[in-house]
Design an enzyme around this catalytic site. Structure first.
Site, short mmCIF file in Angstrom:
data_model
loop_
_atom_site.label_atom_id
_atom_site.label_comp_id
_atom_site.label_asym_id
_atom_site.label_seq_id
_atom_site.Cartn_x
_atom_site.Cartn_y
_atom_site.Cartn_z
N CYS A 98 38.04 20.74 -12.08
CA CYS A 98 38.45 22.13 -11.92
C CYS A 98 39.87 22.12 -11.37
CB CYS A 98 37.50 22.88 -10.98
SG CYS A 98 37.32 22.11 -9.36
N THR A 99 40.41 23.26 -11.02
CA THR A 99 41.83 23.34 -10.65
C THR A 99 42.17 22.48 -9.45
OG1 THR A 99 41.86 25.61 -11.50
CG2 THR A 99 43.73 24.91 -10.15
#
Length: 246
Positions: A183-184
């Site tokens: 994810c980010t």
């Protein structure tokens, strides 16, 4: 020359005084001229801040002097303008909402894979045990559209609370493989990996998330940019705001 320092960081750590801590952190941040968002919950802290380097580093030094936050590992990038409009400090039930109370990273993390190890696996086409590696994008569908790892799986979720049900639906596709959730910045994939392991999947989290991978490895095996939740909209693998043609 970009002059605004941007940092993002999270940490799953017990906080039993989030309500009292909120005004303290807000006052410190405002006095330092910072803007962004700090989320506090019983399970930990999640922050996105930007400001003058000297003042932001001083704020982080004071924050990490609290032993609960000593392990915070901010990821940095730079911009020529302030990407946030306000300074918000909020108390939430979760610092990233999943609606699965049994998933508690503060009680123990899922195994993590660092950026260099993941690149080596992707270069070889398998992990160190010779098993197929599956990259699982745990972000929302619109974020994935900006860019993702080559060949990564995405389940097209619209919000992270949909991830657990999607995991059940796709569990058989992951059986017998080494799954790396990403994810980010690492917060969603940390919860995702714990949940996947509870479902019997051999899952790992990408330590530091996409931004950490960009910082340590660059664009290897990545196509596009990475969406971020501020006015920069997306960052390139060089951690610079993407340029949009007029």
């Amino acid at each position: 020359m970009p002059s605004v320092l941007n940092v993002s960081a999270y940490l799953f750590t017990p906080i039993d005084d989030a309500g009292a801590l909120r005004p303290v952190l807000r006052t410190r941040a405002v006095d330092a001229g910072l803007k962004g968002t700090i989320l506090l919950a019983e399970e930990g802290i999640n922050l996105f801040l930007a400001g003058e380097e000297r003042h932001l580093r001083a704020f982080l030094a004071q924050l990490t002097a609290d032993e609960r936050f000593a392990a915070l590992a901010p990821k940095e990038s730079w911009s020529s303008a302030q990407p946030f409009r306000k300074m918000l400090v909020k108390v939430k039930r979760e610092i990233i909402r999943m609606d699965r109370p049994a998933v508690r990273p503060v009680a123990g993390r899922a195994p993590a894979v660092d950026a260099e190890t993941l690149r080596r696996w992707l270069d070889r086409g398998h992990d160190d045990r010779g098993r197929e590696v599956v990259l699982l994008d745990t972000r929302n569908a619109f974020e994935v559209d900006y860019g993702t790892f080559d060949g990564a799986l995405s389940w097209g979720i619209e919000r992270f609370t949909q991830f657990p049900d999607a995991a059940v639906s796709h569990r058989d596709d992951l059986t017998g493989k080494t799954v790396v959730s990403f994810c980010t910045g690492g917060i969603r994939c940390e919860k995702a990996a714990i949940h996947l392991r509870e479902e019997g999947v051999d899952a790992y989290q990408l330590d530091g998330g996409i931004l950490g991978y960009f910082e340590r490895v660059g664009r290897a095996h990545w196509s596009g940019d990475c969406f971020v939740f501020d006015e920069r909209e997306a960052l390139t693998p060089g951690l610079a705001p993407r340029e949009v043609d007029a």
